[in-house]
Structures are given as structure tokens and as C-alpha cells.
Design a protein around this motif. Structure first.
Motif, PDB file in Angstrom:
ATOM      1  N   GLU A 199       0.834  -1.192   0.000  1.00  6.20           N
ATOM      2  CA  GLU A 199       0.000   0.000   0.000  1.00  6.20           C
ATOM      3  C   GLU A 199       0.875   1.250   0.000  1.00  6.20           C
ATOM      4  O   GLU A 199       1.830   1.361   0.762  1.00  6.20           O
ATOM      5  CB  GLU A 199      -0.878  -0.017   1.267  1.00  6.20           C
ATOM      6  CG  GLU A 199      -1.617   1.276   1.561  1.00  6.20           C
ATOM      7  CD  GLU A 199      -2.697   1.591   0.543  1.00  6.20           C
ATOM      8  OE1 GLU A 199      -2.944   0.762  -0.340  1.00  6.20           O
ATOM      9  OE2 GLU A 199      -3.284   2.685   0.621  1.00  6.20           O
ATOM     10  N   LYS A 200       0.543   2.190  -0.861  1.00  5.66           N
ATOM     11  CA  LYS A 200       1.332   3.415  -0.927  1.00  5.66           C
ATOM     12  C   LYS A 200       0.928   4.330   0.221  1.00  5.66           C
ATOM     13  O   LYS A 200      -0.237   4.672   0.391  1.00  5.66           O
ATOM     14  CB  LYS A 200       1.089   4.090  -2.276  1.00  5.66           C
ATOM     15  CG  LYS A 200       1.881   5.344  -2.420  1.00  5.66           C
ATOM     16  CD  LYS A 200       2.073   5.736  -3.873  1.00  5.66           C
ATOM     17  CE  LYS A 200       2.992   6.941  -3.857  1.00  5.66           C
ATOM     18  NZ  LYS A 200       2.717   7.952  -4.764  1.00  5.66           N
ATOM     19  N   ILE A 201       1.907   4.731   1.015  1.00  2.54           N
ATOM     20  CA  ILE A 201       1.620   5.592   2.156  1.00  2.54           C
ATOM     21  C   ILE A 201       2.107   6.994   1.834  1.00  2.54           C
ATOM     22  O   ILE A 201       3.252   7.181   1.425  1.00  2.54           O
ATOM     23  CB  ILE A 201       2.363   5.087   3.415  1.00  2.54           C
ATOM     24  CG1 ILE A 201       2.116   3.603   3.646  1.00  2.54           C
ATOM     25  CG2 ILE A 201       1.968   5.918   4.624  1.00  2.54           C
ATOM     26  CD1 ILE A 201       0.756   3.252   4.116  1.00  2.54           C
ATOM     27  N   ARG A 202       1.265   8.001   2.052  1.00  2.00           N
ATOM     28  CA  ARG A 202       1.633   9.369   1.765  1.00  2.00           C
ATOM     29  C   ARG A 202       2.368   9.977   2.949  1.00  2.00           C
ATOM     30  O   ARG A 202       2.299   9.477   4.072  1.00  2.00           O
ATOM     31  CB  ARG A 202       0.362  10.182   1.475  1.00  2.00           C
ATOM     32  CG  ARG A 202      -0.548   9.534   0.450  1.00  2.00           C
ATOM     33  CD  ARG A 202      -0.091   9.844  -0.946  1.00  2.00           C
ATOM     34  NE  ARG A 202      -0.233  11.264  -1.189  1.00  2.00           N
ATOM     35  CZ  ARG A 202      -1.365  11.851  -1.551  1.00  2.00           C
ATOM     36  NH1 ARG A 202      -2.462  11.122  -1.724  1.00  2.00           N
ATOM     37  NH2 ARG A 202      -1.419  13.139  -1.766  1.00  2.00           N
ATOM     38  N   GLN A 203       3.058  11.069   2.694  1.00  2.00           N
ATOM     39  CA  GLN A 203       3.755  11.755   3.777  1.00  2.00           C
ATOM     40  C   GLN A 203       3.030  13.042   4.093  1.00  2.00           C
ATOM     41  O   GLN A 203       2.750  13.832   3.200  1.00  2.00           O
ATOM     42  CB  GLN A 203       5.206  12.037   3.359  1.00  2.00           C
ATOM     43  CG  GLN A 203       6.181  12.159   4.516  1.00  2.00           C
ATOM     44  CD  GLN A 203       6.094  13.492   5.235  1.00  2.00           C
ATOM     45  OE1 GLN A 203       5.943  14.527   4.591  1.00  2.00           O
ATOM     46  NE2 GLN A 203       6.203  13.474   6.548  1.00  2.00           N
ATOM     47  N   GLY A 204       2.723  13.286   5.374  1.00  3.68           N
ATOM     48  CA  GLY A 204       2.057  14.531   5.754  1.00  3.68           C
ATOM     49  C   GLY A 204       0.896  14.263   6.678  1.00  3.68           C
ATOM     50  O   GLY A 204       0.656  13.128   7.096  1.00  3.68           O
ATOM     51  N   ARG A 205       0.189  15.329   7.031  1.00  7.53           N
ATOM     52  CA  ARG A 205      -0.951  15.201   7.935  1.00  7.53           C
ATOM     53  C   ARG A 205      -2.198  14.806   7.144  1.00  7.53           C
ATOM     54  O   ARG A 205      -2.462  15.364   6.079  1.00  7.53           O
ATOM     55  CB  ARG A 205      -1.218  16.520   8.627  1.00  7.53           C
ATOM     56  CG  ARG A 205      -0.071  16.989   9.479  1.00  7.53           C
ATOM     57  CD  ARG A 205      -0.513  17.996  10.505  1.00  7.53           C
ATOM     58  NE  ARG A 205       0.205  17.700  11.754  1.00  7.53           N
ATOM     59  CZ  ARG A 205       1.249  18.362  12.172  1.00  7.53           C
ATOM     60  NH1 ARG A 205       1.702  19.360  11.523  1.00  7.53           N
ATOM     61  NH2 ARG A 205       1.857  18.027  13.287  1.00  7.53           N
ATOM     62  N   ALA A 206      -2.938  13.879   7.724  1.00  8.44           N
ATOM     63  CA  ALA A 206      -4.119  13.348   7.037  1.00  8.44           C
ATOM     64  C   ALA A 206      -5.091  14.452   6.626  1.00  8.44           C
ATOM     65  O   ALA A 206      -5.626  14.442   5.513  1.00  8.44           O
ATOM     66  CB  ALA A 206      -4.824  12.328   7.934  1.00  8.44           C
ATOM     67  N   ASN A 207      -5.347  15.413   7.521  1.00  6.04           N
ATOM     68  CA  ASN A 207      -6.318  16.455   7.182  1.00  6.04           C
ATOM     69  C   ASN A 207      -5.781  17.364   6.083  1.00  6.04           C
ATOM     70  O   ASN A 207      -6.511  17.750   5.173  1.00  6.04           O
ATOM     71  CB  ASN A 207      -6.724  17.273   8.417  1.00  6.04           C
ATOM     72  CG  ASN A 207      -5.547  17.852   9.163  1.00  6.04           C
ATOM     73  OD1 ASN A 207      -4.626  17.135   9.532  1.00  6.04           O
ATOM     74  ND2 ASN A 207      -5.556  19.146   9.406  1.00  6.04           N
ATOM     75  N   ASP A 208      -4.496  17.702   6.114  1.00  6.17           N
ATOM     76  CA  ASP A 208      -3.944  18.570   5.066  1.00  6.17           C
ATOM     77  C   ASP A 208      -4.044  17.894   3.704  1.00  6.17           C
ATOM     78  O   ASP A 208      -4.407  18.527   2.709  1.00  6.17           O
ATOM     79  CB  ASP A 208      -2.482  18.918   5.372  1.00  6.17           C
ATOM     80  CG  ASP A 208      -2.349  19.840   6.571  1.00  6.17           C
ATOM     81  OD1 ASP A 208      -1.256  19.877   7.177  1.00  6.17           O
ATOM     82  OD2 ASP A 208      -3.353  20.519   6.909  1.00  6.17           O
ATOM     83  N   ILE A 209      -3.740  16.595   3.678  1.00 11.89           N
ATOM     84  CA  ILE A 209      -3.838  15.864   2.412  1.00 11.89           C
ATOM     85  C   ILE A 209      -5.296  15.800   1.951  1.00 11.89           C
ATOM     86  O   ILE A 209      -5.611  16.052   0.785  1.00 11.89           O
ATOM     87  CB  ILE A 209      -3.248  14.447   2.571  1.00 11.89           C
ATOM     88  CG1 ILE A 209      -1.747  14.542   2.841  1.00 11.89           C
ATOM     89  CG2 ILE A 209      -3.521  13.609   1.320  1.00 11.89           C
ATOM     90  CD1 ILE A 209      -1.091  13.240   3.243  1.00 11.89           C
ATOM     91  N   ALA A 210      -6.192  15.511   2.884  1.00 11.42           N
ATOM     92  CA  ALA A 210      -7.614  15.401   2.526  1.00 11.42           C
ATOM     93  C   ALA A 210      -8.115  16.695   1.895  1.00 11.42           C
ATOM     94  O   ALA A 210      -8.793  16.675   0.853  1.00 11.42           O
ATOM     95  CB  ALA A 210      -8.441  15.073   3.770  1.00 11.42           C
ATOM     96  N   PHE A 211      -7.807  17.839   2.510  1.00 10.97           N
ATOM     97  CA  PHE A 211      -8.381  19.090   2.020  1.00 10.97           C
ATOM     98  C   PHE A 211      -7.614  19.665   0.844  1.00 10.97           C
ATOM     99  O   PHE A 211      -8.107  20.576   0.165  1.00 10.97           O
ATOM    100  CB  PHE A 211      -8.538  20.086   3.166  1.00 10.97           C
ATOM    101  CG  PHE A 211      -9.545  19.637   4.182  1.00 10.97           C
ATOM    102  CD1 PHE A 211      -9.125  19.166   5.413  1.00 10.97           C
ATOM    103  CD2 PHE A 211     -10.888  19.619   3.881  1.00 10.97           C
ATOM    104  CE1 PHE A 211     -10.049  18.700   6.342  1.00 10.97           C
ATOM    105  CE2 PHE A 211     -11.816  19.156   4.796  1.00 10.97           C
ATOM    106  CZ  PHE A 211     -11.398  18.697   6.027  1.00 10.97           C
TER     107      PHE A 211
END
Lengths: 122, 347
Positions: free
Chosen positions: B280-292
Motif C-alpha cells: 500500500e502506498k503511504i503518503r507523507q504529511g498530515r491526514a487532514n492537510d492531504i484530505a483538504f
């Protein structure tokens, strides 16, 4: 009997339609958003609803004294006419966005304007 | 000056002082936790002419009618007569069924559901240690009332945390514990065609998973976007279940991210519950920042947020400014204000 301003605007439904639009404008304005406590958004949102209800001529429990004391800590931090005008401007543009007639907008702005001295603790 | 009566004690409240502050000032041993009107641990019952606005609002109508209120957010204008001795009625004693450790800091507890206990996935309970009633904290339920005859919560061990450490070091299957609830408004109430955005960090992902399952059970038609964040990969205890869910349902998308320093975009080998390997590809950063950053126009979205208070507060703002109506934002923040004398180590 003629309807009250609040009824002519659409009552609580009008407040509900306006509050999100108005609150977003205020939060996005960097000249004033620092005066709003962002750690309690639902609480702040409820205050905006109360403010709009009052400005729309609706039922509210605010006295001039309440407006004074609730804004004292902001006045101490520098709240002034520019900030008041900015908030009033957002109220006006919210009403215009919702298609409220110029006459009704005028009545609401008169009520909002009448709070200036209390809000600014003058 | 408002008068507060607590049993035989008569207290003159200072201007602007909450009932809880007044009680603590007089060394009254009354329970409390978040001091923000969220967790309901401090709930008391009183006789008064009129409760101030907001001090009863989060409580169920039946509780409000009986005079229950939240002293931590109550600044009374009329005298208040607190009825002592009823708080304990609301805690039910129950038995632990099993404890499963995902890793050294997160575990899952299942315990027997008390009789007549009706809840919705995403609501929370207050758990209290039998041996020390000051050890009481709030945890979100991740079990499903339609499918499970147990209640389930996830517990993270916190540095200097009273209840979490007691649970990790002492609690075992067949032990008793006390539970009060259900509380909270973070549960599925969405219209089926709305799109859902769920952002969960740490143990907050579990109640969101419960909400997603409930949405599917109610044949939710709109898209469901789940953003799952952790500081490090060790905290991604629910990844296998989430990936299975995304695989099984077309309208579910799962995005996983790590916020800790030093973590890069990476691939993680995940052995799913079906014992097959997934990269699974995991992103770097905060979940909310990526979501928005990926969803910028959200007027047709409902937003559900669970995790630490910092993330929930930031995400509420981000979601609202992106167009989610305020009444369609549901939250359960669970790192309440620091109450302990010894502060937590940061992290």
C-alpha cells in the motif's frame, strides 16, 4: 398588521441560510479573523447565529450592557471602527448574495449599525 | 452573587465562575475530565429556577428534564441546589471479554454490553476504574450494535495517563470495569446521496470505521473518502481492515499517511486479515492537510472527524471554509485539555 422585519426576512430559516455564508466571510478576512476564537468553532458559530438573529430584528436576549461586556476583551486588544466596518460589510454582502431586497438590507444594517458604540465600548 | 448548595455546603460563586470551578475551589471531590462540556464526566443533577444556556445542551432530553447539567460549562445566574449522590447511578458495572494488543501502545478491549444499552457507531462512553473512581476517561465505541453483542473501544497508552496505564498494566479478561453512556453526536446521520469525508488519526480511525460500516449497512450511495493518519507506521493498526473495505466496495477510497518527521512516501507491506500481502502506498504529511488539498469544494459533503484535538480543530476549520455546512460536521476530539499535574512528554 404589518409583518415584523424578522418575518419579512424569513425568520429562523433566513438566519440559518445566512450564518454559514457570513461566518465563512468573517473567518476568511485576515483583518478581523484574529478576533475570533477558532478553538471552539461550534460555539462561535452559535454566537454568529445569535448575532444575525438580533440584526434581523428577531428575538434575542442581548442588552447594550451584554454587548459591551462581551466585547471588552477585544476592545482591549485593539478592536476599532475598521474592524466593526469590516464585519458590517460582510453582513451586507451576505444579504446581497442571498438576494435580499435593498430596503430590507437597509433595515438590517441600521440595526447592526446601532450596536457600534456598545460593541466598541464607547 | 449566585449561591451554590452542595449537600450541607453553601458556596458563593465568584463572577463568571463555573459550578465546577466553585466546587473544586472548596475541595469538593467531584469527577471531571475535559472541562469543555464534551465528555460529560462531570455531570451532576440540580434544582434551579433556570439553567444557563449551554449547560444542558449536550445531554439527552430525558437527562435535561431530570435536571442534569454539565458543571464545567455552567455559569449560573440563579441559585443552584445540587442533588448529591445520584452520579453513580449512571455507571454500569460490566466485565471484560478480551484484550487484544495491536502493538505496544494500542490495544482493543471488548466488554459485555450492559442491558438496555442502545448506541450508534461513533458515540463514546466514559470508562471508570473500579478501584479508583478518579480514573475515568472517554473512549469512542467501535463496535456495531447490529452485529456485536459486546462493546469495543481502542485504548492508547499515554505517558502519565492514569486510566490508560492502569488498563495496560492491570486489566485482564474477566475483570470488571464501569461504563457510562452512550454520549456524543458523532454518528452516521447522512442522507444516502451525500458524499462522506472521514478523517481519522491514531485511535480515532476505529469509530470512523464503525461509522463507515454503518453507512454501508444503510446502503449509503454517495462516495466515502477515508483519510487515515498516524505519526509512524507502527500506529496503522487498522490498515488491513480498511484496505479490505476499499477493495470490497466501489464507493470507498482509503488514503493513508504518516506525519512523523523522517517518514517519506513509502510502501508498506500489509498482511491483510485474509492473509494475503498488499503493498500500500503511504503518503507523507498530515491526514487532514492531504484530505483538504484533494477535496476543495465540499458543499455536498458530510464531514466526520475523530482523533486528537489539534487535528479535529484544524480540520473543522478547513472543512467549513471548503464549504461543508456547519451542521454537517461531526467531531469527537479526544485529547482534552491537560488536567494532570505532571505534563505529558510531547509526542
Amino acid at each position: 398588521m404589518s409583518e415584523s422585519l424578522f418575518e419579512r426576512l424569513g425568520g429562523e430559516a433566513a438566519v440559518n441560510a445566512a450564518v454559514d455564508i457570513f461566518y465563512r466571510k468573517v473567518l476568511s478576512d485576515s483583518s478581523i479573523n484574529g478576533f475570533f476564537d477558532t478553538t471552539d468553532m461550534p460555539g462561535q458559530h452559535a454566537k454568529q447565529k445569535s448575532f444575525l438573529t438580533m440584526a434581523f430584528g428577531g428575538p434575542n436576549n442581548y442588552s447594550g450592557e451584554d454587548l459591551r461586556t462581551s466585547h471588552t476583551h477585544l476592545v482591549e486588544r485593539g478592536l476599532n471602527d475598521d474592524h466593526f466596518n469590516a464585519v458590517a460589510g460582510h453582513l451586507q454582502s451576505t444579504l446581497q448574495e442571498l438576494g435580499v431586497t435593498a430596503e430590507l438590507v437597509g433595515e438590517v444594517m441600521a440595526i447592526a449599525g446601532s450596536t457600534r458604540d456598545d460593541v466598541l465600548n464607547r | 452573587m449566585t449561591k451554590l448548595n452542595y449537600g450541607s455546603l453553601s458556596i458563593d460563586l465568584c463572577d463568571g465562575e463555573t459550578v465546577l470551578e466553585g466546587l473544586l475551589r472548596h475541595d469538593v471531590d467531584t469527577p471531571y475530565s475535559c472541562q469543555s462540556g464534551l465528555c460529560q464526566v462531570c455531570m451532576l443533577r440540580a434544582e434551579t429556577e433556570e439553567f444557563p444556556e449551554g449547560s444542558q445542551a449536550p445531554l439527552k432530553p430525558s437527562y435535561r428534564e431530570e435536571g442534569y447539567f454539565l458543571p464545567c460549562v455552567c455559569v449560573p445566574e440563579k441559585d443552584l441546589n445540587i442533588l448529591v449522590g445520584n452520579i453513580n447511578d449512571h455507571y454500569h458495572r460490566t466485565t471484560v471479554i478480551d484484550i487484544h494488543h495491536y502493538n505496544h501502545s494500542i490495544c482493543r478491549i471488548r466488554f459485555m454490553k450492559p442491558d438496555d444499552f442502545h448506541y450508534k457507531p461513533g458515540q463514546f462512553i466514559n470508562l471508570r476504574c473500579l478501584h479508583d473512581k478518579s480514573f475515568v476517561r472517554s473512549y469512542s465505541l467501535s463496535s456495531n450494535p447490529q452485529k456485536d453483542d459486546f462493546l469495543e473501544v481502542q485504548i492508547r497508552r499515554k505517558p502519565n495517563g492514569n486510566l490508560s496505564n492502569w488498563i495496560f498494566d492491570n486489566l485482564m479478561a474477566f475483570d470488571n470495569i464501569e461504563v457510562q453512556g452512550p454520549n456524543g453526536t458523532c454518528f452516521y446521520t447522512s442522507k444516502p446521496e451525500r458524499n462522506l469525508l472521514l478523517v481519522g488519526t491514531g485511535t480515532g480511525i476505529s469509530p470512523l470505521y464503525g461509522i463507515a460500516i454503518e453507512a454501508l449497512r444503510q446502503n449509503h450511495a454517495g462516495r466515502i473518502f477515508i483519510y487515515y493518519g498516524s505519526r509512524n507506521s507502527e500506529g496503522l493498526y487498522l490498515l488491513p481492515e480498511l484496505l479490505s473495505l476499499a477493495e470490497a466496495y466501489d464507493n470507498i477510497t482509503v488514503t493513508t499517511s504518516l506525519s512523523g518527521e523522517g517518514s517519506n512516501e513509502a510502501s508498506v507491506d500489509v498482511t491483510s486479515t485474509n492473509n494475503f500481502s498488499n503493498t500500500e502506498k503511504i503518503r507523507q504529511g498530515r491526514a487532514n492537510d492531504i484530505a483538504f488539498s484533494e477535496h476543495t469544494q465540499l458543499t455536498d459533503f458530510d464531514l466526520y472527524l475523530c482523533g486528537n484535538a489539534g487535528m479535529v480543530n484544524a480540520a473543522q476549520m478547513q472543512g467549513f471554509l471548503a464549504g461543508v455546512p456547519m451542521e454537517r460536521i461531526f467531531t469527537d476530539p479526544f485529547e482534552h485539555k491537560e488536567l494532570r499535574d505532571v505534563s505529558r512528554l510531547s509526542g
